[in-house]
Design an enzyme around this catalytic site. Structure first.
Site, mmCIF file in Angstrom:
data_model
loop_
_atom_site.group_PDB
_atom_site.id
_atom_site.type_symbol
_atom_site.label_atom_id
_atom_site.label_comp_id
_atom_site.label_asym_id
_atom_site.label_seq_id
_atom_site.Cartn_x
_atom_site.Cartn_y
_atom_site.Cartn_z
ATOM 1 N N ARG A 1 0.518 15.180 12.066
ATOM 2 C CA ARG A 1 1.362 14.805 10.931
ATOM 3 C C ARG A 1 1.674 16.063 10.125
ATOM 4 O O ARG A 1 1.098 16.287 9.070
ATOM 5 C CB ARG A 1 0.642 13.788 10.037
ATOM 6 C CG ARG A 1 0.589 12.380 10.597
ATOM 7 C CD ARG A 1 -0.024 11.460 9.553
ATOM 8 N NE ARG A 1 0.154 10.068 9.911
ATOM 9 C CZ ARG A 1 -0.100 9.056 9.088
ATOM 10 N NH1 ARG A 1 -0.532 9.291 7.865
ATOM 11 N NH2 ARG A 1 0.067 7.814 9.462
ATOM 12 N N ASP B 1 3.894 0.677 12.080
ATOM 13 C CA ASP B 1 2.667 0.153 11.495
ATOM 14 C C ASP B 1 2.367 -1.279 11.912
ATOM 15 O O ASP B 1 1.300 -1.804 11.589
ATOM 16 C CB ASP B 1 2.734 0.238 9.965
ATOM 17 C CG ASP B 1 2.383 1.623 9.447
ATOM 18 O OD1 ASP B 1 2.050 2.503 10.267
ATOM 19 O OD2 ASP B 1 2.436 1.837 8.221
ATOM 20 N N CYS C 1 -5.833 8.228 8.414
ATOM 21 C CA CYS C 1 -5.882 7.850 9.825
ATOM 22 C C CYS C 1 -5.440 9.006 10.704
ATOM 23 O O CYS C 1 -4.510 9.734 10.387
ATOM 24 C CB CYS C 1 -4.992 6.638 10.085
ATOM 25 S SG CYS C 1 -5.586 5.135 9.284
ATOM 26 N N ARG D 1 -8.925 0.269 3.814
ATOM 27 C CA ARG D 1 -7.984 1.208 3.197
ATOM 28 C C ARG D 1 -6.680 0.523 2.819
ATOM 29 O O ARG D 1 -6.011 0.938 1.862
ATOM 30 C CB ARG D 1 -7.650 2.359 4.167
ATOM 31 C CG ARG D 1 -8.662 3.468 4.265
ATOM 32 C CD ARG D 1 -8.091 4.633 5.060
ATOM 33 N NE ARG D 1 -6.775 4.974 4.534
ATOM 34 C CZ ARG D 1 -5.679 5.152 5.276
ATOM 35 N NH1 ARG D 1 -5.728 5.014 6.582
ATOM 36 N NH2 ARG D 1 -4.531 5.463 4.700
ATOM 37 N N ILE E 1 3.307 18.739 7.598
ATOM 38 C CA ILE E 1 4.014 18.570 6.325
ATOM 39 C C ILE E 1 5.064 19.672 6.167
ATOM 40 O O ILE E 1 5.442 20.007 5.056
ATOM 41 C CB ILE E 1 3.038 18.536 5.137
ATOM 42 C CG1 ILE E 1 2.287 19.859 4.993
ATOM 43 C CG2 ILE E 1 2.074 17.373 5.253
ATOM 44 C CD1 ILE E 1 1.537 19.945 3.667
ATOM 45 N N ASP E 2 5.539 20.189 7.299
ATOM 46 C CA ASP E 2 6.521 21.270 7.224
ATOM 47 C C ASP E 2 7.810 20.824 6.545
ATOM 48 O O ASP E 2 8.443 21.601 5.823
ATOM 49 C CB ASP E 2 6.817 21.818 8.623
ATOM 50 C CG ASP E 2 7.356 20.768 9.569
ATOM 51 O OD1 ASP E 2 6.735 19.699 9.677
ATOM 52 O OD2 ASP E 2 8.397 21.003 10.200
ATOM 53 N N LYS F 1 0.826 -1.206 0.000
ATOM 54 C CA LYS F 1 0.000 0.000 0.000
ATOM 55 C C LYS F 1 0.857 1.252 0.000
ATOM 56 O O LYS F 1 0.625 2.193 -0.774
ATOM 57 C CB LYS F 1 -0.914 0.018 1.229
ATOM 58 C CG LYS F 1 -1.735 1.319 1.357
ATOM 59 C CD LYS F 1 -2.444 1.434 2.696
ATOM 60 C CE LYS F 1 -1.596 2.086 3.753
ATOM 61 N NZ LYS F 1 -1.518 3.547 3.603
ATOM 62 N N ASN F 2 1.849 1.305 0.882
ATOM 63 C CA ASN F 2 2.633 2.530 1.041
ATOM 64 C C ASN F 2 3.483 2.843 -0.181
ATOM 65 O O ASN F 2 3.870 3.998 -0.389
ATOM 66 C CB ASN F 2 3.514 2.435 2.292
ATOM 67 C CG ASN F 2 2.701 2.524 3.573
ATOM 68 O OD1 ASN F 2 1.617 3.110 3.588
ATOM 69 N ND2 ASN F 2 3.202 1.922 4.636
ATOM 70 N N VAL G 1 7.490 6.893 17.062
ATOM 71 C CA VAL G 1 7.231 7.536 15.779
ATOM 72 C C VAL G 1 6.053 8.499 15.863
ATOM 73 O O VAL G 1 6.169 9.665 15.498
ATOM 74 C CB VAL G 1 7.010 6.472 14.678
ATOM 75 C CG1 VAL G 1 6.702 7.139 13.338
ATOM 76 C CG2 VAL G 1 8.239 5.573 14.561
#
Length: 430
Positions: free
Chosen positions: A122, A307, A117, A399, A124-125, A22-23, A329
């Site tokens: 999270r 994960d 999720c 998903r 995005i800087d 998926k990733n 994480v």
């Protein structure tokens, strides 16, 4: 309302074939935007995130069609807009890869902030830091849309303040057609980053060092079409490995890259699970010896993957003794713990630590998936219990897991997907 209904209490056995990652898929599909010709992507997982990103590309004008269950044909040459601000974009986290791909190809992008999720902030800087270093101007519009624009992207040196998979991949995408060389330091090293680099290189890009913490990208002017097969899904494989151990079963996990699973296999071996490695398969046997407690500390690759953390929590519930999980994480990945407690688990959370007192009696209870991997943990926990568990919010699970009901059934699990209407239920796909 759709739910999974699981009746547990028996060991898993048999074989399961792992789907494409998926990733990797959710980055490689947007990466096709960079290409100047059509591409065919194979070993695509048949999951909702792939359907979403495919529909987003179609909305932008790309010709996307499914050749078969696991292959997509994508022609990006008809893309007519650099705007991706629909509800589809907001529905998945990986839609932010559209930023790097559009910026790299067209020099501009307007993309809605993504969803997916929710288990911690999270930001995005680091993505935006990379784009700006390449020469783009970025801005947040109305708190919900990122705009990025430049006349020419120029290769540069980017040091990531934190190891970020998303930022590493997004900067790779943008830099693939920038003028000159871009160097990313403190880059993430996950297998799907290597897969993205291999895909870009197969189209004619010049990406070196993927899989290390320094990646060098020399921009090119033209990328040609290719047929490319995505790597197997490391986390899906780890999930079935956990499920086999939790039910004290014995299964063979096929279509994998064993090296990608080393950190997971090492922990299972530490617990007393027998792991036999083949070229593209693993045999996971927890049927003979009693399992032992263990401690887990999640880390960026090649450390233990975050994960797989919830799935191991469900496994450790069944093992007598005190086990400790240290989540390094994400800040808030223990939302699922309250659901496991409903099943009788003795788990306490202290900051980044989850302390599990395993071996206590568990009982079936209605639970919900709080995110993708938490949903997998609910299935594993339900398989341990002598009773019937209903799991709601299964859209999170779908998903990222292809044919999850069919695959678990193939291993002997009693699991079905049902549609509830009031007091009635109807099994789906029966």
């Amino acid at each position: 309302m759709e739910k999974f209904v699981v009746t547990g209490g028996k060991p898993l056995s048999g074989e399961v074939t792992i789907s494409g990652a998926k990733n990797a898929a959710v980055a490689i599909i947007p990466a096709v935007i960079l290409c100047d010709e059509p591409c065919q992507i194979e070993n695509i997982p048949n999951i909702s995130d792939v359907s979403l990103i495919s529909r987003i590309l179609q909305q932008m004008g790309a010709n996307v069609r499914r050749i078969n269950r696991s292959s997509l044909y994508i022609d990006p040459t008809k893309i007519r807009t650099c705007n991706a601000v629909t509800d589809l974009v907001r529905g998945m986290r990986a839609s932010y890869y559209l930023l790097g791909a559009l910026l790299g190809k067209y020099g501009r992008a307007k993309v809605a902030l993504p969803g997916g999720c929710n288990f911690g902030v999270r930001p995005i800087d680091q993505h935006l830091k990379g784009f700006e270093a390449l020469g783009a101007a970025t801005q947040l519009v109305d708190g919900a849309i990122i705009e990025a624009e430049c006349d020419n992207l120029v290769g540069t040196h980017v040091y990531l303040d934190v190891v970020s998979v998303g930022a590493t991949m997004n900067i790779m995408l943008a830099a693939s057609k920038a003028k000159g060389q871009t160097i990313i330091e403190n880059a993430a090293r996950e297998p799907h980053i290597v897969d993205l680099a291999n895909f870009l290189n197969s189209m004619g890009a010049d990406v070196r060092g993927a899989g290390t913490d320094v990646i060098k990208i020399r921009g090119v002017e033209y990328l040609h079409g290719v047929t490319y097969s995505i790597i197997p899904d490391q986390i899906e494989a780890g999930t079935y490995m956990c499920a086999a151990a939790a039910t004290r079963g014995c299964i063979t996990v096929k279509n994998i890259t064993p090296k990608h699973l080393e950190s997971i296999s090492a922990k299972l071996r530490e617990m007393g699970v027998k792991i036999t490695e083949y070229d593209e398969a693993l045999k996971v046997d927890a049927s003979s010896a009693p399992l032992k407690r263990c401690n887990i500390k999640t880390m960026p690759h090649p450390g233990f993957p975050t994960d797989c953390q919830p799935q191991f929590a469900a496994l450790l519930m069944s093992v007598p003794g005190t086990s400790i999980i240290n989540e390094n994480v994400w800040d808030n990945r223990y939302q699922y713990v309250s659901e496991l407690i409903r099943m009788g688990a003795q788990i306490s959370v202290e900051g980044r630590l989850a302390i599990i007192e395993g071996g206590t009696p568990l009982t079936a209870a209605p639970v919900k998936a709080t995110d993708l991997r938490a949903g997998a943990a609910m299935i594993i926990a339900a398989l341990e219990i002598n009773g019937t568990t209903e799991i709601s919010n299964i859209q999170f699970i779908e998903r990222g897991y292809e044919d999850v009901v069919e695959k678990f059934r193939g291993l002997g699990a009693d699991i079905k997907k049902v549609y509830f209407t009031g007091d009635n239920e109807q099994e789906l796909g029966a």
